[in-house]
Design a protein around this motif. Structure first.
Motif, mmCIF file in Angstrom:
data_model
loop_
_atom_site.group_PDB
_atom_site.id
_atom_site.type_symbol
_atom_site.label_atom_id
_atom_site.label_comp_id
_atom_site.label_asym_id
_atom_site.label_seq_id
_atom_site.Cartn_x
_atom_site.Cartn_y
_atom_site.Cartn_z
ATOM 1 N N LYS A 59 0.806 -1.225 0.000
ATOM 2 C CA LYS A 59 0.000 0.000 0.000
ATOM 3 C C LYS A 59 0.837 1.272 0.000
ATOM 4 C CE LYS A 59 -4.314 -0.073 2.140
ATOM 5 N NZ LYS A 59 -5.114 -0.048 3.360
ATOM 6 N N GLU A 60 2.058 1.197 0.520
ATOM 7 C CA GLU A 60 2.915 2.371 0.635
ATOM 8 C C GLU A 60 3.800 2.583 -0.593
ATOM 9 O OE1 GLU A 60 5.054 2.220 4.311
ATOM 10 O OE2 GLU A 60 3.232 1.862 5.464
ATOM 11 N N LEU A 61 3.637 1.731 -1.602
ATOM 12 C CA LEU A 61 4.455 1.826 -2.811
ATOM 13 C C LEU A 61 3.584 2.107 -4.030
ATOM 14 C CD1 LEU A 61 6.741 -1.260 -2.159
ATOM 15 C CD2 LEU A 61 7.352 1.130 -1.840
ATOM 16 N N LEU A 62 4.217 2.532 -5.094
ATOM 17 C CA LEU A 62 3.538 2.796 -6.356
ATOM 18 C C LEU A 62 4.084 1.829 -7.401
ATOM 19 C CD1 LEU A 62 1.756 4.645 -8.156
ATOM 20 C CD2 LEU A 62 3.800 6.006 -8.541
ATOM 21 N N ARG A 63 3.183 1.233 -8.175
ATOM 22 C CA ARG A 63 3.596 0.270 -9.202
ATOM 23 C C ARG A 63 3.762 0.983 -10.541
ATOM 24 N NH1 ARG A 63 0.666 -4.095 -12.442
ATOM 25 N NH2 ARG A 63 2.244 -5.693 -12.730
ATOM 26 N N VAL A 64 4.882 0.708 -11.186
ATOM 27 C CA VAL A 64 5.154 1.172 -12.546
ATOM 28 C C VAL A 64 5.145 -0.082 -13.406
ATOM 29 C CG1 VAL A 64 6.846 2.280 -14.047
ATOM 30 C CG2 VAL A 64 6.556 3.078 -11.701
ATOM 31 N N VAL A 65 4.412 -0.044 -14.530
ATOM 32 C CA VAL A 65 4.222 -1.258 -15.316
ATOM 33 C C VAL A 65 4.586 -1.038 -16.788
ATOM 34 C CG1 VAL A 65 1.794 -0.820 -15.809
ATOM 35 C CG2 VAL A 65 2.587 -3.148 -15.727
ATOM 36 N N VAL A 66 5.123 -2.090 -17.412
ATOM 37 C CA VAL A 66 5.414 -2.093 -18.840
ATOM 38 C C VAL A 66 4.521 -3.142 -19.471
ATOM 39 C CG1 VAL A 66 7.148 -2.562 -20.603
ATOM 40 C CG2 VAL A 66 7.807 -1.420 -18.515
ATOM 41 N N ASP A 67 3.714 -2.741 -20.487
ATOM 42 C CA ASP A 67 2.830 -3.709 -21.139
ATOM 43 C C ASP A 67 3.568 -4.429 -22.265
ATOM 44 O OD1 ASP A 67 2.877 -1.968 -23.306
ATOM 45 O OD2 ASP A 67 0.886 -1.156 -22.915
ATOM 46 N N LYS A 68 2.873 -5.331 -22.937
ATOM 47 C CA LYS A 68 3.520 -6.159 -23.968
ATOM 48 C C LYS A 68 4.008 -5.348 -25.166
ATOM 49 C CE LYS A 68 -0.646 -7.524 -26.348
ATOM 50 N NZ LYS A 68 -1.954 -7.559 -25.986
ATOM 51 N N ASP A 69 3.456 -4.121 -25.352
ATOM 52 C CA ASP A 69 3.895 -3.248 -26.445
ATOM 53 C C ASP A 69 5.020 -2.309 -26.027
ATOM 54 O OD1 ASP A 69 1.948 -4.345 -28.148
ATOM 55 O OD2 ASP A 69 0.424 -2.971 -27.351
ATOM 56 N N LYS A 70 5.609 -2.566 -24.863
ATOM 57 C CA LYS A 70 6.731 -1.794 -24.317
ATOM 58 C C LYS A 70 6.339 -0.365 -23.913
ATOM 59 C CE LYS A 70 9.897 -4.998 -25.139
ATOM 60 N NZ LYS A 70 10.203 -5.926 -24.106
ATOM 61 N N ASN A 71 5.054 -0.137 -23.598
ATOM 62 C CA ASN A 71 4.607 1.159 -23.090
ATOM 63 C C ASN A 71 4.706 1.146 -21.576
ATOM 64 O OD1 ASN A 71 3.838 2.028 -25.722
ATOM 65 N ND2 ASN A 71 1.938 0.879 -25.517
ATOM 66 N N ILE A 72 5.289 2.198 -21.025
ATOM 67 C CA ILE A 72 5.460 2.274 -19.576
ATOM 68 C C ILE A 72 4.419 3.230 -19.001
ATOM 69 C CG2 ILE A 72 7.206 4.102 -19.705
ATOM 70 C CD1 ILE A 72 8.610 2.634 -17.341
ATOM 71 N N SER A 73 3.860 2.856 -17.847
ATOM 72 C CA SER A 73 2.844 3.707 -17.231
ATOM 73 C C SER A 73 2.806 3.503 -15.726
ATOM 74 C CB SER A 73 1.464 3.424 -17.834
ATOM 75 O OG SER A 73 1.104 2.086 -17.599
ATOM 76 N N VAL A 74 2.198 4.469 -15.044
ATOM 77 C CA VAL A 74 1.978 4.368 -13.607
ATOM 78 C C VAL A 74 0.709 3.545 -13.400
ATOM 79 C CG1 VAL A 74 1.412 5.693 -11.542
ATOM 80 C CG2 VAL A 74 3.108 6.570 -13.149
ATOM 81 N N ASP A 75 0.740 2.642 -12.451
ATOM 82 C CA ASP A 75 -0.405 1.774 -12.178
ATOM 83 C C ASP A 75 -0.877 1.977 -10.735
ATOM 84 O OD1 ASP A 75 -2.270 -0.231 -12.055
ATOM 85 O OD2 ASP A 75 -0.831 -1.873 -12.122
ATOM 86 N N PRO A 76 -1.726 2.978 -10.500
ATOM 87 C CA PRO A 76 -2.166 3.252 -9.128
ATOM 88 C C PRO A 76 -3.008 2.131 -8.516
ATOM 89 C CG PRO A 76 -3.184 4.793 -10.666
ATOM 90 C CD PRO A 76 -2.281 3.905 -11.458
ATOM 91 N N THR A 77 -3.691 1.343 -9.355
ATOM 92 C CA THR A 77 -4.542 0.267 -8.843
ATOM 93 C C THR A 77 -3.748 -1.000 -8.547
ATOM 94 O OG1 THR A 77 -5.033 -0.583 -11.050
ATOM 95 C CG2 THR A 77 -6.527 1.090 -10.165
ATOM 96 N N GLY A 78 -2.605 -1.168 -9.219
ATOM 97 C CA GLY A 78 -1.806 -2.382 -9.040
ATOM 98 C C GLY A 78 -2.362 -3.568 -9.790
ATOM 99 N N LYS A 79 -3.267 -3.326 -10.761
ATOM 100 C CA LYS A 79 -3.937 -4.433 -11.448
ATOM 101 C C LYS A 79 -3.712 -4.471 -12.957
ATOM 102 C CE LYS A 79 -7.419 -4.708 -7.923
ATOM 103 N NZ LYS A 79 -8.772 -4.470 -7.497
ATOM 104 N N LYS A 80 -2.954 -3.534 -13.501
ATOM 105 C CA LYS A 80 -2.692 -3.565 -14.948
ATOM 106 C C LYS A 80 -1.835 -4.781 -15.270
ATOM 107 C CE LYS A 80 -2.792 1.343 -16.129
ATOM 108 N NZ LYS A 80 -1.988 2.459 -16.628
ATOM 109 N N SER A 81 -2.039 -5.319 -16.465
ATOM 110 C CA SER A 81 -1.228 -6.468 -16.853
ATOM 111 C C SER A 81 0.114 -5.980 -17.386
ATOM 112 C CB SER A 81 -1.951 -7.296 -17.909
ATOM 113 O OG SER A 81 -2.138 -6.544 -19.079
ATOM 114 N N GLY A 82 1.123 -6.781 -17.177
ATOM 115 C CA GLY A 82 2.461 -6.445 -17.645
ATOM 116 C C GLY A 82 3.484 -6.617 -16.543
ATOM 117 N N ARG A 83 4.724 -6.320 -16.873
ATOM 118 C CA ARG A 83 5.842 -6.428 -15.935
ATOM 119 C C ARG A 83 5.842 -5.203 -15.039
ATOM 120 N NH1 ARG A 83 9.440 -7.828 -12.742
ATOM 121 N NH2 ARG A 83 11.652 -7.728 -13.145
ATOM 122 N N GLY A 84 5.783 -5.408 -13.740
ATOM 123 C CA GLY A 84 5.704 -4.292 -12.813
ATOM 124 C C GLY A 84 6.911 -4.178 -11.914
ATOM 125 N N ALA A 85 7.107 -2.961 -11.430
ATOM 126 C CA ALA A 85 8.141 -2.677 -10.437
ATOM 127 C C ALA A 85 7.553 -1.682 -9.455
ATOM 128 C CB ALA A 85 9.381 -2.107 -11.109
#
Length: 98
Positions: free
Chosen positions: A21-47
């Motif tokens: 809950k105290e962290l923010l997820r950054v995700v890369v989708d299969k098309d190599k687009n990077i985005s912020v994922d505030p919900t933590g539920k987007k598909s893709g590789r996350g950090a």
């Protein structure tokens, strides 16, 4: 009464385990687009990154996200990420944990 388990994730910037809950997820989708994922539920590789604006600037300098996610991260994305993290930190200070 049973104590509830708190999900922990490793913060990419500080290399420490923290509650999800105290962290923010950054995700890369299969098309190599990077985005912020505030919900933590987007598909893709996350950090997960901490909500510390100064750590975001350090991450940009050291190219931490590029190394972890394997994609080129633009300066614009870092600017957006910094603004988002700064805003979330201010909200947390104003309203506390919800």
């Amino acid at each position: 009464m049973k104590k509830r388990k708190i999900p922990m994730r490793k913060d990419l910037l500080t290399n420490t385990m923290q509650p999800k809950k105290e962290l923010l997820r950054v995700v890369v989708d299969k098309d190599k687009n990077i985005s912020v994922d505030p919900t933590g539920k987007k598909s893709g590789r996350g950090a997960y990154v901490s909500l510390e604006p100064d750590k975001i600037a350090e991450a940009q300098k050291n190219q931490v996200l590029e190394k972890s996610l394997g994609v080129k991260v633009s300066a614009d994305f870092y600017d957006d990420l910094y603004a988002y993290v700064d805003h979330q930190k201010a909200r947390k200070e104003l309203f506390g944990d919800k």
